[in-house]
Design a protein around this motif. Structure first.
Motif, short mmCIF file in Angstrom:
data_model
loop_
_atom_site.label_atom_id
_atom_site.label_comp_id
_atom_site.label_asym_id
_atom_site.label_seq_id
_atom_site.Cartn_x
_atom_site.Cartn_y
_atom_site.Cartn_z
N ALA A 104 0.83 -1.21 0.00
CA ALA A 104 0.00 0.00 0.00
C ALA A 104 0.87 1.26 0.00
O ALA A 104 0.59 2.22 -0.74
N CYS A 105 1.92 1.27 0.82
CA CYS A 105 2.82 2.43 0.88
C CYS A 105 3.49 2.69 -0.46
O CYS A 105 3.59 3.84 -0.92
N GLU A 106 3.95 1.61 -1.09
CA GLU A 106 4.64 1.77 -2.38
C GLU A 106 3.70 2.33 -3.44
O GLU A 106 4.08 3.20 -4.23
N GLU A 107 2.45 1.86 -3.45
CA GLU A 107 1.49 2.35 -4.45
C GLU A 107 1.12 3.80 -4.18
O GLU A 107 1.02 4.61 -5.13
N LEU A 108 0.92 4.16 -2.91
CA LEU A 108 0.61 5.56 -2.60
C LEU A 108 1.76 6.46 -3.03
O LEU A 108 1.54 7.53 -3.62
N SER A 212 19.55 8.11 6.79
CA SER A 212 20.50 7.89 7.89
C SER A 212 20.22 6.62 8.68
O SER A 212 20.97 6.27 9.58
N PHE A 213 19.12 5.93 8.39
CA PHE A 213 18.81 4.64 9.01
C PHE A 213 17.97 3.85 8.02
O PHE A 213 17.48 4.38 7.03
N ALA A 214 17.80 2.56 8.28
CA ALA A 214 17.19 1.68 7.29
C ALA A 214 15.89 1.03 7.75
O ALA A 214 15.27 0.30 6.97
N TRP A 215 15.46 1.28 9.00
CA TRP A 215 14.27 0.58 9.52
C TRP A 215 13.01 1.33 9.07
O TRP A 215 12.51 2.21 9.75
N GLY A 216 12.53 0.95 7.89
CA GLY A 216 11.35 1.59 7.34
C GLY A 216 10.96 0.95 6.03
O GLY A 216 11.57 -0.02 5.58
N PRO A 218 11.06 0.77 2.22
CA PRO A 218 11.95 1.31 1.19
C PRO A 218 11.17 2.16 0.18
O PRO A 218 10.05 1.82 -0.22
N VAL A 219 11.78 3.26 -0.24
CA VAL A 219 11.18 4.11 -1.28
C VAL A 219 11.35 3.40 -2.62
O VAL A 219 12.45 2.95 -2.96
N PRO A 220 10.26 3.28 -3.39
CA PRO A 220 10.38 2.60 -4.69
C PRO A 220 11.41 3.28 -5.59
O PRO A 220 11.44 4.52 -5.69
N VAL A 226 14.37 5.30 2.93
CA VAL A 226 13.16 4.72 3.50
C VAL A 226 12.15 5.85 3.71
O VAL A 226 12.52 7.00 3.90
N MET A 227 10.88 5.49 3.67
CA MET A 227 9.84 6.52 3.79
C MET A 227 9.81 7.12 5.19
O MET A 227 10.00 6.41 6.18
N TYR A 228 9.57 8.41 5.22
CA TYR A 228 9.33 9.11 6.49
C TYR A 228 8.25 8.35 7.24
O TYR A 228 7.22 7.98 6.67
N VAL A 229 8.48 8.13 8.53
CA VAL A 229 7.61 7.23 9.28
C VAL A 229 6.15 7.67 9.27
O VAL A 229 5.24 6.84 9.31
#
Length: 515
Positions: A104-108, A212-216, A218-220, A226-229
């Motif tokens: 869902a995040c990737e499509e949005l 600066s970190f990877a726990w999120g 991933p931006v397509p 990684v996407m802003y939380v």
């Protein structure tokens, strides 16, 4: 004719800490709203869950010596268990680490990008890890201790890194138009005014990725980002509705009827979220309702003060339904309130045990002792009878209005007025005297009281489901006759009733409970 659909959400709770009374408050309020409209014939979708990405979670996991996934698996489960312990009737529990949410995040993201509202740049600004929020310099203050803090008191640090930006500045006028066209979009009114002032002051483009970190998520097509939380977290409301599959059975619930949030996260829901959605060509939610905060015995709740209220401890002390009742009766939803154990016990001992519980016990106990446990049939109704029955019948339309606007305290006050009226009716009618003088009239009085109790029990099920279920059992009302449509069909006389049992048990106040 299809049933109306209603979609309500709690915020998804951040897993860097354990559940407390604030989480319980929001979730119970949503549960009562959802249960009410289900009983009124609507098809309701009720969502809660956990927000599991971001720098704060990554740091909390590191501090606990766990991987971020193991940490979020463990803490998310505590929120799921809290919901169960509070008898929450949610339809889904979303976790932002689920594959469906990544999709869902990737499509949005792709839709917002296709709309031309994303661009790559470099971010430099003040960031609060605790709030997972960026702040303008004008919103920060430098303390005497040399620490710069945001408006919530959270320390901020200067962050500089490559970032994708969302063109929030381009949405200023369109957001103001949204608020103007939909006066109820942000509630209560005081919060609406705050948001409008913030937007009118000018919107800056928003950094929506981190490197600066990877726990999120991933931006397509953008390695290392990684996407802003908050972009990730807000999307959960779409994920649970089936997005991006717009043929999903749940998609009919979108747009959500109401997002219920704490006032501290209103900006994300009332400014960023509708802008993201409209950019992606999706309708925004119909309403965002921001409730207040709880203090404890007059003090701000904090771990350092050791005054964080654990809902499970309070439930163990007074029972679940009295705890649910207290949270929604004590203060108007939307305002700040103070939690005191003395106040909690007063609601249990006075409102519930003395007034409501005593009404049920007086009525059903009298039937058990004086009519062989059989509910009498009514004879001719007097003016006094009709006045009480009319007051009880008037509760549903009044409560519909109050529950829709989240005025739980007002809905409960209306019910309690009928309870007080019924207790006064007993004192006037004196069924103990009628037993000898006019047993037919006594039977009518007992039936009027039982019918009033039935109406109260059906209408108060959303707030106190277990206790009202027990009261309906004692009134001989089957499970098939407990929705609001059943209010149109009065109790039949002549039915045997089970032996009554007290609904509420008083809890004595002990020294040191404060308040």
């Amino acid at each position: 004719m299809p049933r109306p659909t209603r979609y309500i959400t709690t915020p998804i709770y951040y897993v860097n800490d354990v559940p407390h009374i604030g989480h319980a408050y929001t979730t119970i309020a949503c549960d009562v709203w959802a249960r009410f409209w289900r009983l009124d014939g609507a098809e309701v979708f009720f969502l809660t869950g956990t927000d599991e990405h971001g720098q704060k979670v990554a740091k909390a996991a590191e501090a606990s010596g766990e991987s971020p996934q193991a940490f979020t698996d463990r803490v998310s489960q505590t929120f799921r268990e809290l919901a169960r312990s509070m008898n929450i009737a949610n339809d889904d529990f979303i976790r932002t680490t689920e594959p469906r949410h990544y999709r869902a995040c990737e499509e949005l993201w792709r839709r917002i990008h296709a709309a031309g509202d994303l661009y790559l740049g470099e971010y430099g600004g003040w960031y609060a890890v605790r709030d997972e929020a960026f702040y303008r310099e004008s919103e920060t203050t430098l303390g005497e201790d040399g620490v710069r803090r945001g408006p919530t008191g959270a320390p901020v640090e200067w962050v500089k890194e490559p970032s994708w930006f969302f063109r929030l500045s381009a949405w200023q006028e369109r957001l103001l138009e949204l608020y103007e066209r939909n006066p109820d979009f942000i509630q209560p009114t005081s919060r609406r005014n705050e948001v409008i002032s913030f937007v009118r002051a000018g919107l800056e483009d928003l950094s929506v990725s981190r490197t600066s970190f990877a726990w999120g998520v991933p931006v397509p097509d953008s390695p290392g980002h990684v996407m802003y939380v908050w972009l990730d977290a807000l999307t959960n409301y779409l994920t649970a509705a089936g997005f991006p599959d717009e043929t999903h059975p749940r998609w009919r619930f979108w747009p959500a009827d109401v997002h219920v949030v704490g006032k501290d996260i209103l900006r994300f829901h009332a400014v960023y979220w509708p802008a993201f959605l409209m950019s992606a060509g999706l309708p925004p939610p119909k309403r965002v309702f921001a409730h207040g905060w709880w203090t404890v015995e007059g003090q701000k709740m904090s771990k350092s003060l050791g005054n964080v209220v654990d809902p499970r401890e309070e439930i163990a002390r007074v029972g679940l339904d009295p705890f649910r009742f207290f949270l929604l009766r004590e203060i108007p939803f939307g305002q700040d309130g103070d939690f005191t154990r003395r106040g909690l016990l007063k609601r249990l001992n006075v409102d519930l045990a003395n007034e409501f519980g005593n009404l049920a016990q007086r009525t059903l106990g009298f039937v058990a002792r004086n009519t062989g446990g059989v509910l009498p049939s009514p004879d001719v109704l007097s003016e006094d009878d009709r006045a009480l029955l009319d007051a009880a019948a008037g509760l549903l339309p009044a409560m519909r209005i109050e529950i829709e606007r989240f005025a739980f305290h007002a809905a409960l006050e209306g019910a309690w007025q009928v309870i007080r009226d019924a207790n006064a009716y007993i004192d006037r009618e004196k069924p103990w005297a009628l037993r000898k003088e006019d047993p037919v009239r006594m039977g009518t009085v007992l039936w009027v009281l039982a019918e009033t109790l039935r109406r109260l029990a059906i209408l108060l099920q959303p707030v106190m489901p277990d206790t009202m279920g027990r009261l309906l059992d004692q009134l001989g009302v089957g499970t098939e006759a407990r929705d609001f449509a059943a209010l149109a069909h009065p109790l039949p006389g002549g039915r045997p009733l089970p032996q009554p049992e007290p609904l509420f048990r008083k809890v004595e106040e002990t020294v040191g409970q404060g308040g």
